[in-house]
Design a protein around this motif. Structure first.
Motif, PDB file in Angstrom:
ATOM      1  N   ALA A  23      -0.334   7.894  -3.918  1.00  0.00           N
ATOM      2  CA  ALA A  23       0.193   6.841  -2.924  1.00  0.00           C
ATOM      3  C   ALA A  23       1.351   7.681  -2.408  1.00  0.00           C
ATOM      4  O   ALA A  23       2.220   8.019  -2.944  1.00  0.00           O
ATOM      5  CB  ALA A  23      -0.079   5.683  -3.265  1.00  0.00           C
ATOM      6  N   SER A  25       3.893   5.688  -1.601  1.00  0.00           N
ATOM      7  CA  SER A  25       5.047   5.072  -2.243  1.00  0.00           C
ATOM      8  C   SER A  25       5.554   5.802  -3.235  1.00  0.00           C
ATOM      9  O   SER A  25       6.862   5.398  -3.304  1.00  0.00           O
ATOM     10  CB  SER A  25       4.447   3.596  -2.861  1.00  0.00           C
ATOM     11  N   ALA A  50       1.340  -1.847 -10.510  1.00  0.00           N
ATOM     12  CA  ALA A  50       1.347  -0.537 -10.379  1.00  0.00           C
ATOM     13  C   ALA A  50       0.372   0.129  -9.803  1.00  0.00           C
ATOM     14  O   ALA A  50       0.329   1.433  -9.456  1.00  0.00           O
ATOM     15  CB  ALA A  50       1.311  -0.070 -12.001  1.00  0.00           C
ATOM     16  N   GLY A  53      -1.039   3.783  -8.789  1.00  0.00           N
ATOM     17  CA  GLY A  53      -0.304   4.451  -9.917  1.00  0.00           C
ATOM     18  C   GLY A  53       0.796   5.474  -9.425  1.00  0.00           C
ATOM     19  O   GLY A  53       1.144   6.245 -10.215  1.00  0.00           O
ATOM     20  N   SER A  54       1.147   5.535  -8.224  1.00  0.00           N
ATOM     21  CA  SER A  54       2.209   6.410  -7.800  1.00  0.00           C
ATOM     22  C   SER A  54       3.507   6.200  -8.232  1.00  0.00           C
ATOM     23  O   SER A  54       4.397   7.279  -8.816  1.00  0.00           O
ATOM     24  CB  SER A  54       2.211   6.699  -6.121  1.00  0.00           C
ATOM     25  N   TRP A  55       3.885   5.050  -8.480  1.00  0.00           N
ATOM     26  CA  TRP A  55       5.099   4.861  -9.021  1.00  0.00           C
ATOM     27  C   TRP A  55       5.257   5.141 -10.722  1.00  0.00           C
ATOM     28  O   TRP A  55       5.910   5.667 -11.115  1.00  0.00           O
ATOM     29  CB  TRP A  55       5.725   3.196  -8.890  1.00  0.00           C
ATOM     30  N   GLN A  87      -5.566  -4.844 -10.787  1.00  0.00           N
ATOM     31  CA  GLN A  87      -6.519  -3.771 -10.491  1.00  0.00           C
ATOM     32  C   GLN A  87      -6.504  -2.762 -11.668  1.00  0.00           C
ATOM     33  O   GLN A  87      -5.435  -2.642 -12.138  1.00  0.00           O
ATOM     34  CB  GLN A  87      -6.399  -3.116  -9.297  1.00  0.00           C
ATOM     35  N   ASP A 101      -2.354 -10.368 -14.471  1.00  0.00           N
ATOM     36  CA  ASP A 101      -1.615 -10.930 -13.400  1.00  0.00           C
ATOM     37  C   ASP A 101      -0.320 -11.147 -13.769  1.00  0.00           C
ATOM     38  O   ASP A 101      -0.079 -11.997 -14.562  1.00  0.00           O
ATOM     39  CB  ASP A 101      -2.316 -12.313 -13.001  1.00  0.00           C
ATOM     40  N   THR A 103       1.922 -13.216 -12.372  1.00  0.00           N
ATOM     41  CA  THR A 103       2.210 -14.452 -12.340  1.00  0.00           C
ATOM     42  C   THR A 103       1.735 -15.388 -13.409  1.00  0.00           C
ATOM     43  O   THR A 103       2.061 -16.611 -13.770  1.00  0.00           O
ATOM     44  CB  THR A 103       1.433 -15.119 -11.041  1.00  0.00           C
ATOM     45  N   ASP A 126       6.490  -3.247  -7.248  1.00  0.00           N
ATOM     46  CA  ASP A 126       6.275  -2.739  -5.886  1.00  0.00           C
ATOM     47  C   ASP A 126       5.135  -3.794  -5.589  1.00  0.00           C
ATOM     48  O   ASP A 126       4.010  -3.471  -4.732  1.00  0.00           O
ATOM     49  CB  ASP A 126       5.722  -1.313  -5.971  1.00  0.00           C
ATOM     50  N   GLY A 127       4.794  -5.201  -6.154  1.00  0.00           N
ATOM     51  CA  GLY A 127       3.979  -6.013  -5.754  1.00  0.00           C
ATOM     52  C   GLY A 127       3.788  -6.359  -4.619  1.00  0.00           C
ATOM     53  O   GLY A 127       4.658  -6.661  -3.761  1.00  0.00           O
ATOM     54  N   ALA A 128       2.591  -6.507  -3.981  1.00  0.00           N
ATOM     55  CA  ALA A 128       2.435  -7.027  -2.431  1.00  0.00           C
ATOM     56  C   ALA A 128       1.163  -7.499  -2.595  1.00  0.00           C
ATOM     57  O   ALA A 128       0.139  -7.068  -3.071  1.00  0.00           O
ATOM     58  CB  ALA A 128       2.230  -5.709  -1.468  1.00  0.00           C
ATOM     59  N   LEU A 145       5.707 -13.361  -6.056  1.00  0.00           N
ATOM     60  CA  LEU A 145       5.546 -11.902  -6.868  1.00  0.00           C
ATOM     61  C   LEU A 145       6.888 -11.682  -7.419  1.00  0.00           C
ATOM     62  O   LEU A 145       6.986 -11.324  -8.517  1.00  0.00           O
ATOM     63  CB  LEU A 145       4.765 -11.020  -5.979  1.00  0.00           C
ATOM     64  N   LYS A 166      10.125  -4.921  -4.573  1.00  0.00           N
ATOM     65  CA  LYS A 166      10.105  -4.818  -3.202  1.00  0.00           C
ATOM     66  C   LYS A 166      10.131  -6.283  -2.493  1.00  0.00           C
ATOM     67  O   LYS A 166       9.642  -7.348  -3.248  1.00  0.00           O
ATOM     68  CB  LYS A 166       8.346  -4.516  -3.064  1.00  0.00           C
TER      69      LYS A 166
HETATM   70  N1  SAM Z   1       3.418   0.980  -6.622  1.00  0.00           N
HETATM   71  C1  SAM Z   1       2.064   1.243  -6.599  1.00  0.00           C
HETATM   72  C2  SAM Z   1       1.846   2.476  -6.428  1.00  0.00           C
HETATM   73  O1  SAM Z   1       2.873   3.430  -6.276  1.00  0.00           O
HETATM   74  O2  SAM Z   1       0.553   3.262  -6.403  1.00  0.00           O
HETATM   75  C3  SAM Z   1       1.434   0.523  -5.372  1.00  0.00           C
HETATM   76  C4  SAM Z   1       1.646  -0.897  -5.407  1.00  0.00           C
HETATM   77  S1  SAM Z   1       0.732  -1.817  -4.334  1.00  0.00           S
HETATM   78  C5  SAM Z   1       1.529  -1.630  -2.725  1.00  0.00           C
HETATM   79  C6  SAM Z   1       0.485  -3.524  -4.667  1.00  0.00           C
HETATM   80  C7  SAM Z   1      -0.131  -3.784  -5.854  1.00  0.00           C
HETATM   81  O3  SAM Z   1       0.030  -5.170  -6.147  1.00  0.00           O
HETATM   82  C8  SAM Z   1      -1.711  -3.892  -5.880  1.00  0.00           C
HETATM   83  O4  SAM Z   1      -2.030  -2.819  -6.592  1.00  0.00           O
HETATM   84  C9  SAM Z   1      -2.099  -5.326  -6.192  1.00  0.00           C
HETATM   85  O5  SAM Z   1      -3.226  -5.271  -7.161  1.00  0.00           O
HETATM   86  C10 SAM Z   1      -0.854  -5.620  -6.988  1.00  0.00           C
HETATM   87  N2  SAM Z   1      -0.668  -7.125  -7.358  1.00  0.00           N
HETATM   88  C11 SAM Z   1      -0.613  -8.025  -6.334  1.00  0.00           C
HETATM   89  N3  SAM Z   1      -0.518  -9.290  -6.930  1.00  0.00           N
HETATM   90  C12 SAM Z   1      -0.455  -8.959  -8.283  1.00  0.00           C
HETATM   91  C13 SAM Z   1      -0.468  -9.994  -9.421  1.00  0.00           C
HETATM   92  N4  SAM Z   1      -0.318 -11.115  -9.208  1.00  0.00           N
HETATM   93  N5  SAM Z   1      -0.421  -9.390 -10.530  1.00  0.00           N
HETATM   94  C14 SAM Z   1      -0.581  -7.945 -10.632  1.00  0.00           C
HETATM   95  N6  SAM Z   1      -0.628  -7.201  -9.715  1.00  0.00           N
HETATM   96  C15 SAM Z   1      -0.619  -7.879  -8.443  1.00  0.00           C
END
Ligand code: SAM
Length: 309
Positions: A23, A25, A50, A53-55, A87, A101, A103, A126-128, A145, A166
């Motif tokens: 990604a 990112s 994560a 997975g780019s980070w 995921q 999760d 949270t 980097d959660g969103a 988050l 983030k």
């Molecule tokens: N840093 C990642 C990368 O470089 O590939 C990109 C992260 S992406 C912007 C945001 C991620 O936050 C998504 O994969 C999503 O599944 C995860 N996410 C959102 N809410 C979450 C939670 N409550 N627990 C775990 N992961 C969560």
């Protein structure tokens, strides 16, 4: 938007594929490191939220792979990288994956078990959430988050460690800044060049983890409440009018990454291939293996087929 058109409009999207990042990112973390040197001396890292997975790839390439190829490294000396997401994620060398999760309190326990009594030097998040476009709502869910990330930090980060998270810039940014300052003497909000100006996203770079004296990680929620006054959240905004003179807070906000480098808001013409032919657009390095929208796509396809037949 077609791949070629996105390749042209989004230089970081194109470069990510060319350099093997899952990604765009990845560039954000690399540019934060350029400015803040966040990987120096790091042996144990947690990558929250994560996927894809780019980070984690950056962590693997910057920390794990160099240590693995160094002649002196023994198995037990190799950096430990633990990555968590809701995921599933395709494997990355040197990265332990936990699907969960952030949270949920149990997730912190799983992470702690992987560290076997040792603490992490760095936690990145980097959660969103899936953005709705309603800024207040998106900012609120994003702060949940960050709070979850900070709760994990208080369990797994060593004193002196760093936390990168983030954030969505909004009206509560200064409140968030004050809350982070309770745990980290140095907090800077950074906007890497690869993060679009049109996006409200930025990154809190929190350095030198120093929990308040006598702090019990289980008390995080209560501690945050104590900071406030009974009249509500707006009283906590240390940059708003009610604080004067030296008590008023100015948040350090830094652009990072090579400022003369690629601009993520600009379009760049596609280069010619070596033989003079048109640029061949690359496929994404690692599409999500079980995306949450998969079912929706299947339904859409099925309904388009039944409509055409
Ligand atoms: N840093 C990642 C990368 O470089 O590939 C990109 C992260 S992406 C912007 C945001 C991620 O936050 C998504 O994969 C999503 O599944 C995860 N996410 C959102 N809410 C979450 C939670 N409550 N627990 C775990 N992961 C969560």
């Amino acid at each position: 938007m077609g791949k070629a058109s996105r390749d042209k409009r989004d230089i970081y999207y194109r470069k990510a594929k060319e350099e093997g990042w899952r990604a765009r990112s990845a560039f954000k973390l690399l540019q934060i490191d350029e400015e803040f040197n966040i990987f120096e001396g790091v042996k144990r890292v947690v990558d929250l939220c994560a996927a894809p997975g780019s980070w984690s790839q950056v962590l693997s390439r910057q920390l794990y792979l160099p240590a693995k190829s160094s002649a002196e490294s023994k198995e037990g000396d190799l950096p430990l990288i633990v990555a968590i997401d809701l995921q599933p994620m395709a494997p990355i060398e040197g990265v332990i994956q936990v699907q969960g999760d952030i949270t949920n309190a149990r997730t912190a326990e799983v992470v702690i078990r992987h560290f076997d009594g040792c603490k992490a030097d760095l936690v990145v998040c980097d959660g969103a959430p899936d953005v709705t476009g309603l800024h207040d709502m998106d900012e609120f869910v994003q702060s949940q988050l960050i709070l979850a990330g900070l709760t994990i930090v208080t369990h797994v980060l060593k004193e002196g460690g760093k936390f990168i998270a983030k954030i969505f810039r909004g009206k509560d940014t200064s409140l968030l800044y004050c809350q982070l300052k309770l745990f980290f003497p140095t907090v800077t909000f950074a906007k890497p060049k690869s993060s679009r100006n049109s996006s409200i996203e930025a990154f809190a770079v929190c350095e030198n983890y120093t929990p308040p004296e006598g702090f019990n990680p289980g008390d995080l929620h209560r501690l945050l409440e104590k900071v406030g006054s009974p009249s509500g959240g707006s009283d906590l905004d240390c940059s708003s009018g009610w604080l004067e003179g030296p008590n008023k807070v100015y948040i350090p906000f830094l652009a990072c990454g090579d400022l003369t480098g690629y601009d993520s808001d600009r379009s760049y013409p596609l280069p010619k291939e070596a033989d003079g032919s048109s640029y061949q657009s690359l496929d994404p390095i690692q599409p999500p293996i079980a995306p949450p929208y998969k079912r929706a796509l299947e339904l859409k396809k099925a309904s388009a087929q039944s409509f055409n037949s």
